[in-house]
Design a protein around this motif. Structure first.
Motif, PDB file in Angstrom:
ATOM      1  N   HIS A  13      34.968  26.269 -69.421  1.00 19.72           N
ATOM      2  CA  HIS A  13      33.757  25.746 -70.056  1.00 19.72           C
ATOM      3  C   HIS A  13      33.593  24.286 -69.646  1.00 19.72           C
ATOM      4  CE1 HIS A  13      34.039  29.479 -72.308  1.00 19.72           C
ATOM      5  NE2 HIS A  13      32.771  29.312 -72.623  1.00 19.72           N
ATOM      6  N   ASP A  75      31.189  28.511 -67.790  1.00 23.78           N
ATOM      7  CA  ASP A  75      30.082  28.960 -68.630  1.00 23.78           C
ATOM      8  C   ASP A  75      29.402  27.781 -69.325  1.00 23.78           C
ATOM      9  OD1 ASP A  75      30.555  31.580 -67.998  1.00 23.78           O
ATOM     10  OD2 ASP A  75      31.017  32.240 -70.027  1.00 23.78           O
ATOM     11  N   ASP A  76      28.130  27.930 -69.591  1.00 23.69           N
ATOM     12  CA  ASP A  76      27.303  27.055 -70.455  1.00 23.69           C
ATOM     13  C   ASP A  76      26.465  26.004 -69.710  1.00 23.69           C
ATOM     14  OD1 ASP A  76      28.292  28.479 -72.563  1.00 23.69           O
ATOM     15  OD2 ASP A  76      29.436  26.829 -73.450  1.00 23.69           O
ATOM     16  N   HIS A 129      23.485  32.247 -67.449  1.00 23.63           N
ATOM     17  CA  HIS A 129      24.261  32.474 -68.683  1.00 23.63           C
ATOM     18  C   HIS A 129      23.252  32.692 -69.818  1.00 23.63           C
ATOM     19  CE1 HIS A 129      27.906  32.361 -71.028  1.00 23.63           C
ATOM     20  NE2 HIS A 129      27.599  31.276 -71.706  1.00 23.63           N
ATOM     21  N   HIS A 133      21.350  31.534 -75.043  1.00 23.31           N
ATOM     22  CA  HIS A 133      22.734  31.679 -75.512  1.00 23.31           C
ATOM     23  C   HIS A 133      22.822  32.409 -76.854  1.00 23.31           C
ATOM     24  CE1 HIS A 133      27.037  30.558 -75.958  1.00 23.31           C
ATOM     25  NE2 HIS A 133      26.991  30.342 -74.670  1.00 23.31           N
ATOM     26  N   PRO A 169      26.703  35.561 -72.638  1.00 21.18           N
ATOM     27  CA  PRO A 169      27.004  34.440 -73.530  1.00 21.18           C
ATOM     28  C   PRO A 169      27.651  34.893 -74.842  1.00 21.18           C
ATOM     29  CG  PRO A 169      24.674  34.964 -73.672  1.00 21.18           C
ATOM     30  CD  PRO A 169      25.269  35.912 -72.653  1.00 21.18           C
ATOM     31  N   THR A 170      28.430  34.026 -75.429  1.00 22.84           N
ATOM     32  CA  THR A 170      29.134  34.226 -76.711  1.00 22.84           C
ATOM     33  C   THR A 170      30.143  35.372 -76.637  1.00 22.84           C
ATOM     34  OG1 THR A 170      27.781  35.884 -77.880  1.00 22.84           O
ATOM     35  CG2 THR A 170      26.992  33.596 -77.919  1.00 22.84           C
TER      36      THR A 170
HETATM   37 ZN   LIG Z   1      28.627  30.358 -73.367  1.00 23.48          ZN
END
Ligand SMILES: [Zn+2]
Length: 269
Positions: A13, A75-76, A129, A133, A169-170
């Motif tokens: 991340h 990610d993100d 992504h 989110h 995502p998540t």
């Molecule tokens: Zn994420």
């Protein structure tokens, strides 16, 4: 290509040099710059090469696939992907895939379009992504479609290049996401399932190995070398979390997790 498998696909991340304030609930995902630099050194020492996901899907698309790849994903779309991770990747001669939440672009602490273009110019892959989110488990099929189709179009319009990979995502996966993503035209989807990527034909449920703040250096080395015992232990912890998620649902699980992490944060302060 099958000689490359089983293949480690790492999930990162953000990185921190200690100057930013990190929210308690996000802290487990944030790695220090020193830890990341050391991990890149461990990869090189083990003869592994940090690689983009699309290089595995289509060998030769951005240069020859080197022996012993280790796919690096982020990610993100946190700003530290560009300011802190990119220089270390370039220094190591590695490439990586950055999955960006397009609705967050230009909003602190996430990357600007200029920073995303800088990653692309440095031979990094940009993937989606999602747009917002939101947990896929809470979305309808048409919402899933819009999340993944709109984010892809936005990235392609701004970058002027094809976007072929995505990550979910998540931690709340929706099995309907895979066919939706395939129909949109993506060529692969990474998910949060903890495992080595063993089946090259399984491109829409690619498992990953999470690298977190508390990943012990010895575990990191063993998991990138394909040590099944370390991977099994990580997966066991994930199964416990998944059981809790099923039992509590998205909202109650998220509140419980936030409560526990902010309690830990208060004790640390
Ligand atoms: Zn994420």
């Amino acid at each position: 290509m099958s000689r490359l498998f089983p293949l480690p696909v790492l999930m990162y991340h953000d990185l921190s040099d200690g100057r930013d304030r990190v929210a308690d609930e996000h802290r487990p995902y944030v790695l220090s710059v020193a830890a990341f630099r050391e991990q890149m050194r461990v990869l090189a020492e083990a003869g592994l090469h940090g690689t983009r996901l699309d290089e595995i899907l289509e060998p030769g698309s951005s240069g020859p696939v080197r022996d012993h790849p280790c796919v690096l994903t982020f990610d993100d779309g946190h700003a530290s992907n560009c300011t802190l991770a990119l220089p270390l990747l370039v220094e190591a001669g590695f490439r990586a895939t950055f999955f960006v939440t397009t609705g967050w672009i230009g909003r602190a602490p996430y990357m600007s379009w200029g920073q995303i273009r800088a990653l692309a110019a440095a031979c990094m892959e940009i993937g989606s992504h999602s747009m917002t989110h939101r947990p896929p488990a809470t979305l309808t099929s048409s919402e899933l479609h819009d999340e993944m189709a709109d984010s892809r179009k936005l990235l392609e319009d701004h970058l002027g290049r094809a976007v072929v990979t995505a990550s979910s995502p998540t931690g709340f996966f929706n099995p309907r996401l895979a066919p939706v993503v395939r129909d949109i035209g993506y060529r692969a989807l990474c998910v949060g399932r903890v495992a080595l990527w063993t089946d090259p034909a399984d491109r829409f449920g690619i498992p990953r190995l999470p690298v977190k703040r508390r990943t012990p250096p010895a575990d990191f080395r063993r998991m990138v070398l394909g040590d099944r015992w370390v991977v099994t232990r990580l997966r066991g912890a994930q199964m416990v979390r998944n059981g809790l998620k099923m039992a509590l649902g998205v909202d109650r699980y998220t509140r419980l997790r936030q409560g526990l992490l902010s309690f830990a944060g208060r004790r640390r302060r």
